[in-house]
Design an enzyme around this catalytic site. Structure first.
Site, PDB file in Angstrom:
ATOM      1  N   MET A   1     -11.672  -5.455   4.718  1.00 33.76           N
ATOM      2  CA  MET A   1     -10.958  -4.550   5.640  1.00 33.76           C
ATOM      3  C   MET A   1     -10.583  -5.221   6.704  1.00 33.76           C
ATOM      4  SD  MET A   1     -10.330  -1.769   3.428  1.00 33.76           S
ATOM      5  CE  MET A   1      -9.488  -1.200   4.773  1.00 33.76           C
TER       6      MET A   1
ATOM      7  N   ASP B   1      -4.347   3.741  -2.589  1.00 34.77           N
ATOM      8  CA  ASP B   1      -5.521   4.141  -1.610  1.00 34.77           C
ATOM      9  C   ASP B   1      -6.210   5.592  -2.057  1.00 34.77           C
ATOM     10  OD1 ASP B   1      -6.027   1.942   0.221  1.00 34.77           O
ATOM     11  OD2 ASP B   1      -3.924   2.497   0.669  1.00 34.77           O
TER      12      ASP B   1
ATOM     13  N   SER C   1       0.888  -1.096  -0.076  1.00 32.61           N
ATOM     14  CA  SER C   1      -0.084   0.259  -0.093  1.00 32.61           C
ATOM     15  C   SER C   1       0.901   1.191  -0.025  1.00 32.61           C
ATOM     16  CB  SER C   1      -0.823   0.025   1.263  1.00 32.61           C
ATOM     17  OG  SER C   1      -1.452   1.409   1.245  1.00 32.61           O
TER      18      SER C   1
ATOM     19  N   HIS D   1      -7.953   1.290  -4.740  1.00 36.60           N
ATOM     20  CA  HIS D   1      -9.078   1.098  -3.393  1.00 36.60           C
ATOM     21  C   HIS D   1      -9.577   2.299  -3.404  1.00 36.60           C
ATOM     22  CE1 HIS D   1      -9.519   0.084   1.077  1.00 36.60           C
ATOM     23  NE2 HIS D   1     -10.632   0.139   0.452  1.00 36.60           N
TER      24      HIS D   1
ATOM     25  N   MET E   1      -9.020   8.452  -1.250  1.00 38.02           N
ATOM     26  CA  MET E   1      -9.926   8.744  -0.026  1.00 38.02           C
ATOM     27  C   MET E   1     -10.495  10.213  -0.433  1.00 38.02           C
ATOM     28  SD  MET E   1      -7.837   7.666   3.205  1.00 38.02           S
ATOM     29  CE  MET E   1      -6.795   5.947   3.285  1.00 38.02           C
TER      30      MET E   1
ATOM     31  N   HIS F   1      -0.890  -1.038  -4.421  1.00 42.35           N
ATOM     32  CA  HIS F   1      -2.223  -0.966  -3.857  1.00 42.35           C
ATOM     33  C   HIS F   1      -2.270   0.466  -3.675  1.00 42.35           C
ATOM     34  CE1 HIS F   1      -5.768  -1.678  -1.499  1.00 42.35           C
ATOM     35  NE2 HIS F   1      -5.396  -0.850  -0.730  1.00 42.35           N
TER      36      HIS F   1
ATOM     37  N   MET G   1     -11.974   4.223  -1.510  1.00 45.56           N
ATOM     38  CA  MET G   1     -12.839   4.674  -0.373  1.00 45.56           C
ATOM     39  C   MET G   1     -13.337   6.399  -0.640  1.00 45.56           C
ATOM     40  SD  MET G   1      -9.867   3.407   2.167  1.00 45.56           S
ATOM     41  CE  MET G   1      -8.671   3.508   0.973  1.00 45.56           C
TER      42      MET G   1
ATOM     43  N   ASP H   1      -6.767  -6.126   3.977  1.00 44.70           N
ATOM     44  CA  ASP H   1      -6.042  -4.743   3.953  1.00 44.70           C
ATOM     45  C   ASP H   1      -6.265  -4.207   5.399  1.00 44.70           C
ATOM     46  OD1 ASP H   1      -5.111  -2.125   3.436  1.00 44.70           O
ATOM     47  OD2 ASP H   1      -6.888  -1.623   2.014  1.00 44.70           O
TER      48      ASP H   1
HETATM   49  C1  DX5 Z   1      -6.487   1.855   5.050  1.00 46.89           C
HETATM   50  C2  DX5 Z   1      -5.871   1.502   3.698  1.00 46.89           C
HETATM   51  C3  DX5 Z   1      -4.857   0.622   3.626  1.00 46.89           C
HETATM   52  C4  DX5 Z   1      -3.602   0.956   4.635  1.00 46.89           C
HETATM   53  C5  DX5 Z   1      -2.910  -0.038   5.245  1.00 46.89           C
HETATM   54  O1  DX5 Z   1      -7.738   2.751   5.008  1.00 46.89           O
HETATM   55  O2  DX5 Z   1      -7.074   1.089   2.984  1.00 46.89           O
HETATM   56  O3  DX5 Z   1      -4.554   0.251   2.523  1.00 46.89           O
HETATM   57  O4  DX5 Z   1      -2.733   1.809   3.555  1.00 46.89           O
HETATM   58  O5  DX5 Z   1      -2.237   0.331   5.864  1.00 46.89           O
HETATM   59  P1  DX5 Z   1      -1.356  -0.471   7.030  1.00 46.89           P
HETATM   60  O6  DX5 Z   1      -0.825  -1.665   6.271  1.00 46.89           O
HETATM   61  O7  DX5 Z   1      -0.356   0.380   7.441  1.00 46.89           O
HETATM   62  O8  DX5 Z   1      -2.154  -0.974   7.930  1.00 46.89           O
HETATM   63 ZN    ZN Z   2      -6.393   0.106   0.961  1.00 44.99          ZN
END
Ligand code: DX5
Ligand code: ZN
Length: 215
Positions: A136, A34, A7, A65, A36, A32, A67, A174
């Site tokens: 998750m 993220d 990630s 991903h 948001m 990956h 969100m 994740d």
């Molecule tokens: C959280 C993200 C993850 C995050 C995971 O909302 O979707 O992908 O980056 O990070 P770690 O592995 O540090 O928990």
């Molecule tokens: Zn993620």
């Protein structure tokens, strides 16, 4: 072989392109990313222009991903930016089947994600439409949280369901994934391990990924 998807949220954003090359060279199977929007989750991260700008740093798949509250509105932009797999949340506002259909029309893989408090039954109706399920194992929005072990039963359920109905979706996890929790997830049936903080702190990333491949 277990797939490993670092990630990039835990990487050095000032050198994101080089960080993507680095994880690919270390043996990562996908990247990956993220996304948001500050609505679905409190944080705001990156959007299509950033993904487009780092696309040239590697050929390995970009696993995006989302969100975000209204994913259907942005699917075309993310596909154009170079996403290979687009994962949406079942808790978001867009119609899930319409969004998955749009992802497929654009020739991309579709994933469905579920938050820790969401029962797995909520996504069963979509399981024959997706290439990936993202369980998750922390509350979405932030890296560096602790793994929520009660989600292991969802992984086992998804594995059994896939076997029973002959479905081929990947089961990705994740949040809070390290050597110990990653192994537990694989044992329960996970096929893809997403990890941010743990992998980016590893002293030897190549060795770490090699080990995870054979959990
Ligand atoms: C959280 C993200 C993850 C995050 C995971 O909302 O979707 O992908 O980056 O990070 P770690 O592995 O540090 O928990
Ligand atoms: Zn993620």
């Amino acid at each position: 072989m277990v797939k490993v998807s670092p990630s990039m949220l835990a990487s050095d954003f000032s050198r994101l392109g080089e960080e993507v090359s680095r994880v690919a060279e270390a043996g990562a199977d996908c990247v990956h990313l993220d996304v948001m929007d500050g609505v679905f989750v409190p944080s705001i991260t990156i959007g299509p222009p950033v993904i487009d700008s780092i696309r040239r740093f590697t050929d390995i798949p970009f696993d995006v991903h989302l969100m975000i509250e209204n994913p259907i509105q942005y699917i075309d932009d993310f596909a154009k930016a170079g996403a290979d797999c687009l994962t949406i949340h079942c808790e978001a506002k867009s119609d899930v089947t319409d969004t998955i259909d749009r992802i497929h029309v654009l020739g991309k893989k579709a994933g469905i994600a579920l938050n820790p408090e969401t029962p797995v039954q909520r996504i069963v109706q979509y399981l024959n439409e997706v290439e990936l399920v993202l369980v998750m194992t922390v509350h979405p929005g932030f890296g560096g949280q602790s793994f929520l072990g009660e989600n292991l039963t969802k992984i086992a359920y998804l594995r059994e369901y896939a076997e029973e109905y002959g479905l081929k979706y990947e089961i990705s996890v994740d949040g809070g994934i390290n050597r110990e929790t990653g192994r537990m997830c694989v044992k329960a049936g996970a096929t893809v391990l997403v990890s941010g903080n743990y992998l980016f702190k590893a002293s030897d990333l190549t060795r770490e990924i090699e080990d995870w491949h054979v959990f």
